[in-house]
Design an enzyme around this catalytic site. Structure first.
Site, mmCIF file in Angstrom:
data_model
loop_
_atom_site.group_PDB
_atom_site.id
_atom_site.type_symbol
_atom_site.label_atom_id
_atom_site.label_comp_id
_atom_site.label_asym_id
_atom_site.label_seq_id
_atom_site.Cartn_x
_atom_site.Cartn_y
_atom_site.Cartn_z
ATOM 1 N N SER A 44 -4.572 -0.796 -1.599
ATOM 2 C CA SER A 44 -3.013 -1.300 -2.420
ATOM 3 C C SER A 44 -2.893 -2.565 -2.129
ATOM 4 O O SER A 44 -3.509 -3.138 -0.922
ATOM 5 C CB SER A 44 -2.104 -0.122 -1.710
ATOM 6 O OG SER A 44 -0.728 -0.723 -1.828
ATOM 7 N N TYR B 88 1.164 3.385 6.006
ATOM 8 C CA TYR B 88 0.468 3.290 4.844
ATOM 9 C C TYR B 88 -0.205 1.863 4.757
ATOM 10 O O TYR B 88 -1.539 1.982 4.323
ATOM 11 C CB TYR B 88 1.418 3.078 3.643
ATOM 12 C CG TYR B 88 1.110 3.162 2.317
ATOM 13 C CD1 TYR B 88 0.411 4.217 1.702
ATOM 14 C CD2 TYR B 88 1.189 1.987 1.804
ATOM 15 C CE1 TYR B 88 0.047 4.145 0.245
ATOM 16 C CE2 TYR B 88 0.718 1.613 0.560
ATOM 17 C CZ TYR B 88 0.249 2.837 -0.402
ATOM 18 O OH TYR B 88 -0.295 2.747 -1.596
ATOM 19 N N VAL B 89 0.493 1.005 5.237
ATOM 20 C CA VAL B 89 -0.201 -0.461 5.494
ATOM 21 C C VAL B 89 -1.401 -0.699 6.189
ATOM 22 O O VAL B 89 -2.544 -1.034 5.614
ATOM 23 C CB VAL B 89 0.662 -1.463 5.847
ATOM 24 C CG1 VAL B 89 -0.019 -2.992 6.053
ATOM 25 C CG2 VAL B 89 1.708 -1.854 4.760
ATOM 26 N N ALA B 90 -1.301 0.302 7.177
ATOM 27 C CA ALA B 90 -2.578 0.356 8.127
ATOM 28 C C ALA B 90 -3.691 1.096 7.397
ATOM 29 O O ALA B 90 -4.595 0.479 7.657
ATOM 30 C CB ALA B 90 -2.252 0.725 9.667
ATOM 31 N N LYS C 293 -4.462 1.402 4.109
ATOM 32 C CA LYS C 293 -4.953 0.690 3.109
ATOM 33 C C LYS C 293 -5.585 -0.590 3.569
ATOM 34 O O LYS C 293 -6.732 -0.796 3.218
ATOM 35 C CB LYS C 293 -3.801 0.069 2.228
ATOM 36 C CG LYS C 293 -3.260 1.247 1.510
ATOM 37 C CD LYS C 293 -4.107 2.231 0.592
ATOM 38 C CE LYS C 293 -3.465 3.557 -0.001
ATOM 39 N NZ LYS C 293 -4.228 4.082 -0.713
ATOM 40 N N ILE D 33 2.385 0.371 -10.009
ATOM 41 C CA ILE D 33 1.731 1.145 -11.340
ATOM 42 C C ILE D 33 2.635 2.206 -11.550
ATOM 43 O O ILE D 33 3.178 2.894 -10.933
ATOM 44 C CB ILE D 33 0.307 1.794 -10.786
ATOM 45 C CG1 ILE D 33 -0.434 0.313 -10.485
ATOM 46 C CG2 ILE D 33 -0.475 2.309 -12.001
ATOM 47 C CD1 ILE D 33 -0.818 -0.716 -11.189
#
Length: 131
Positions: free
Chosen positions: A14, A27-29, A31, A60
């Site tokens: 992402s 989530y950031v970690a 991805k 998206i």
């Protein structure tokens, strides 16, 4: 893939894995981890005919964003220089290209599919006066 002389791996991350997003640390970690793992795999297997790349979608229009409603969709599109949401087909086409012989010299890449979101910010006024 090693036994067959090579292949292609396309992992899904992402834009959040490239540029942090507040409130989404796990989530950031996750991805960012996919991106790091993919880059190392690309290095480790490049000379064995295996290419490893990453697609990093931005906003998206998936079923999750559809369910969030029109207001959320408009806000998400406002963060995109192209001023629209991407489609599932946009992401699929990126995966198809990275999987095709046309991208045969591409490995270790992170391909944003984000309408220019990671390119920077659009500023309506650049503080210049027209002469």
């Amino acid at each position: 893939m090693l036994e067959n002389g090579g292949g292609t791996i396309v992992n899904m991350a992402s834009t959040a894995g490239v540029e942090g997003v507040s409130g989404l640390s796990a989530y950031v970690a996750g991805k960012a981890g996919i991106i790091g793992l993919s880059r190392v795999a690309a290095l480790d297997y490049a000379n064995q005919g295996i290419r490893v790349n990453v697609v990093a979608p931005g906003p998206i229009l998936t079923h999750h964003l559809e369910a969030a409603g029109d207001d959320i969709q408009r806000m998400a599109a406002m963060a995109v220089p192209m001023a629209r949401l991407g489609s599932v087909a946009d992401v699929a086409n990126a995966v198809l290209w990275l999987s095709s012989p046309s991208s045969g010299f591409t490995t270790g890449a992170v391909l944003p599919v984000d309408g220019g979101q990671l390119s920077g910010r659009v500023i309506k006024s650049n503080f210049r006066r027209d002469t």
